[in-house]
Design a protein around this motif. Sequence first.
Motif, short mmCIF file in Angstrom:
data_model
loop_
_atom_site.label_atom_id
_atom_site.label_comp_id
_atom_site.label_asym_id
_atom_site.label_seq_id
_atom_site.Cartn_x
_atom_site.Cartn_y
_atom_site.Cartn_z
N GLN A 60 0.83 -1.22 0.00
CA GLN A 60 0.00 0.00 0.00
C GLN A 60 0.86 1.26 0.00
O GLN A 60 0.53 2.24 -0.67
N GLY A 115 2.40 1.73 -3.36
CA GLY A 115 1.40 2.18 -4.33
C GLY A 115 0.78 3.51 -3.99
O GLY A 115 -0.15 3.96 -4.66
N LEU A 162 -1.18 4.21 -1.73
CA LEU A 162 -2.58 4.11 -1.29
C LEU A 162 -2.68 4.59 0.15
O LEU A 162 -3.76 4.88 0.64
N ASP A 163 -1.56 4.65 0.83
CA ASP A 163 -1.52 5.10 2.22
C ASP A 163 -0.18 5.81 2.44
O ASP A 163 0.74 5.69 1.62
N ARG A 186 -0.32 7.30 -9.08
CA ARG A 186 -1.08 6.05 -9.17
C ARG A 186 -1.59 5.80 -10.59
O ARG A 186 -1.66 4.67 -11.06
N PHE A 202 -1.84 -1.62 -10.37
CA PHE A 202 -2.17 -2.48 -9.23
C PHE A 202 -2.93 -3.71 -9.70
O PHE A 202 -3.85 -3.61 -10.51
N PHE A 206 -5.04 -6.77 -7.83
CA PHE A 206 -5.54 -7.16 -6.51
C PHE A 206 -5.88 -8.64 -6.48
O PHE A 206 -6.26 -9.23 -7.50
N HIS A 228 -11.18 -6.88 -8.10
CA HIS A 228 -11.73 -5.53 -7.95
C HIS A 228 -12.07 -4.87 -9.29
O HIS A 228 -11.69 -3.74 -9.57
N LEU A 234 -9.98 5.41 -6.99
CA LEU A 234 -8.86 6.21 -6.46
C LEU A 234 -7.55 5.44 -6.62
O LEU A 234 -6.52 6.01 -6.99
N ALA A 235 -7.61 4.13 -6.38
CA ALA A 235 -6.39 3.32 -6.47
C ALA A 235 -5.84 3.24 -7.89
O ALA A 235 -4.63 3.13 -8.09
N PRO A 290 -7.92 5.42 -0.69
CA PRO A 290 -7.76 4.34 -1.67
C PRO A 290 -7.26 3.05 -1.05
O PRO A 290 -7.41 1.98 -1.62
N SER A 291 -6.68 3.13 0.15
CA SER A 291 -6.15 1.90 0.78
C SER A 291 -7.27 0.92 1.09
O SER A 291 -7.02 -0.29 1.22
N ALA A 304 -9.33 -0.12 -0.84
CA ALA A 304 -9.51 -1.00 -1.99
C ALA A 304 -8.89 -2.37 -1.75
O ALA A 304 -9.33 -3.37 -2.29
#
Lengths: 239, 371
Positions: A57, A60, A62-63, A87, A93, A95, A99, B280-281, B365-366, B368
């Motif tokens: 994360q 990427g 994402l955090d 991003r 990404f 998953f 997703h 968002l991701a 986005p996390s 996701a």
Amino acid sequence: MATSDTGPGCVFEAIALKKEYDGGQVQALRGLDFRINEGEFVAIVGQSGSGKSTLLQLLGALDHPSTGTLHYRGSSLAERADLSDYRAHEIGFIFQAFHLLPTFTALENVQIPMFETNRPAADRKARAIELLRLVGLEGRQHHFPAKLSGGERQRVAIARSLANGASVLLADEPTGNLDSENAALILDLIVRLRREQSITLVLVTHDMSIARQAERVIEMKDGRISADTLNAATSRNPI
Amino acid sequence: MTFFTIVVRGLMRRPVRTGLTLVGISIGIAAVVALVGISRGFETSWEAGMKTRGTDVVVSNMGSALTPKPFSASVVDRITPIPGVAETCSLLVELMSIEKAEMMIVSARQWGGFSWKNLKVVTGRLPHDAKERAVVLGKTAAEMLQKKVGDTLQLETEELAVVGIVDGGAVVENGSVVLSLSLLQELTGSEGKINIIDLRVTPGTSKEQLNKICDDITKAVPEARAVIAGEHIRDSQAYRMISAMSWGTSLLAVLVGVLGVMNTMLMTVFERTQEICILLAVGWKRRRIVRMVLLESALLGLLGGLGGVALGFIGVKLMINLPAIRGLLEPDLNLTLLARSVGIAVVVGIFSGLYPAWRSSRLSPSQALHG
């Protein structure tokens, strides 16, 4: 902007990277230092709760890390004005749970990331068709995710991750929801695409048979890197 | 695939919920169209009636009732000497229940006054004189009462002869029972009383001069008020009450619409949390997510508004044929009102989407990666 003198070959550089939750009660990452170089295939392995998905994360964007620094191609991610650009254009990404958006066809799902580019609608569609052909789904363009098998869904997700020409692929247990036959096919596809398109691949898995295909394996335990080893059979770059 | 496709798919994800929300907005907007259209129609219908009678100024005392309060017919003597006043015609106008009609305009006019002159005889004739115990019916009134020339009409305690059917050139005129002033005064025991004076000014009078004439009359006749024709209805407390109620009810309907759309959009955002996080991701900017949610709610408003305008239009057209209001007014469903109603619906949609859009923009986005 903070930069790193890691040279042009370094894609990621983590310095004392920490991630805490609940005001420090949960320490997911406890100070990681590592580099990932251009074109590498790195597998991150570890048990559940070891921090491997948290690390993905952060890579990427994402955090955000709690403390420490994460550089991408020499510049700090924390200092980037717009992480959505990163991003959208730098990474792709994949998953574990695919997703995909259920109300969009395979073709439309692949086009979704391209809305953040200036491509006209016709170009987006053409690019999506090309990517679906690349992952072997040319005949399934107009199928909704519910009508696709698990393997096919993951192929669509792979095509989506490449939509904007990412140079880095981040895959979180990409075969975790697939049977062994489909898992092997998907892994082969990812590895092939990575090789053909010179993509840096960071893959999180708990399956050592998958990790063995990587050039380098980072093992994590309790939020720390417990081992960082090159696979003699596949490696081409030094750490 | 365009961005608009994504917006439409968002709404089509839950077609029943989207449909029910659209019905909710449509009913709210239909209420706006119907209530405002009818209250405005009331005003414009009376205004049109005045115009066809050739009235420039109306002298009346609009109180809390739908018809003005009566006053002495002798006030005319104080009005005629005022400079600029060319001609007057005294009237006694009542809303009465007559035979099959629950509410009908009874318009008693000074015999020989100019207010008789706009009536075009369709069949039969006008009364011979003020004393003839007869009425003429506007063509809508004749239809509603199912009367023809030669029939009789029960007014108060007397049966009057229907001697003619007339076309008055306006809804209010065509929906009226017309008779001589002295006859209605006698039948209702209102001898010497009138409640309206229609007034014509000398040709070429300017708006300023017209206002001055109104001021002069109001000073000379304190028991009534002179107002330029058409504006007098707005002086009525009853009209103001109807207008206020229609806007109040419309506001409530709009509020219900806001809550409906907001509820739907919030549910949408909650249900699609993971989808939004995936967007968002894969690199979507937060402002694009906000735009998507706002466009969805605006589209809900637009579709609901269009449905509401259609529903309101059809509803009003059905409503004006009800016996209680037929012939009293022509609803004013002009394009401005219809466009404004759709505009209100779109604004309601956008306004209702603001909070859900804000909520969606706060997602990380996390999320996701979870689930």
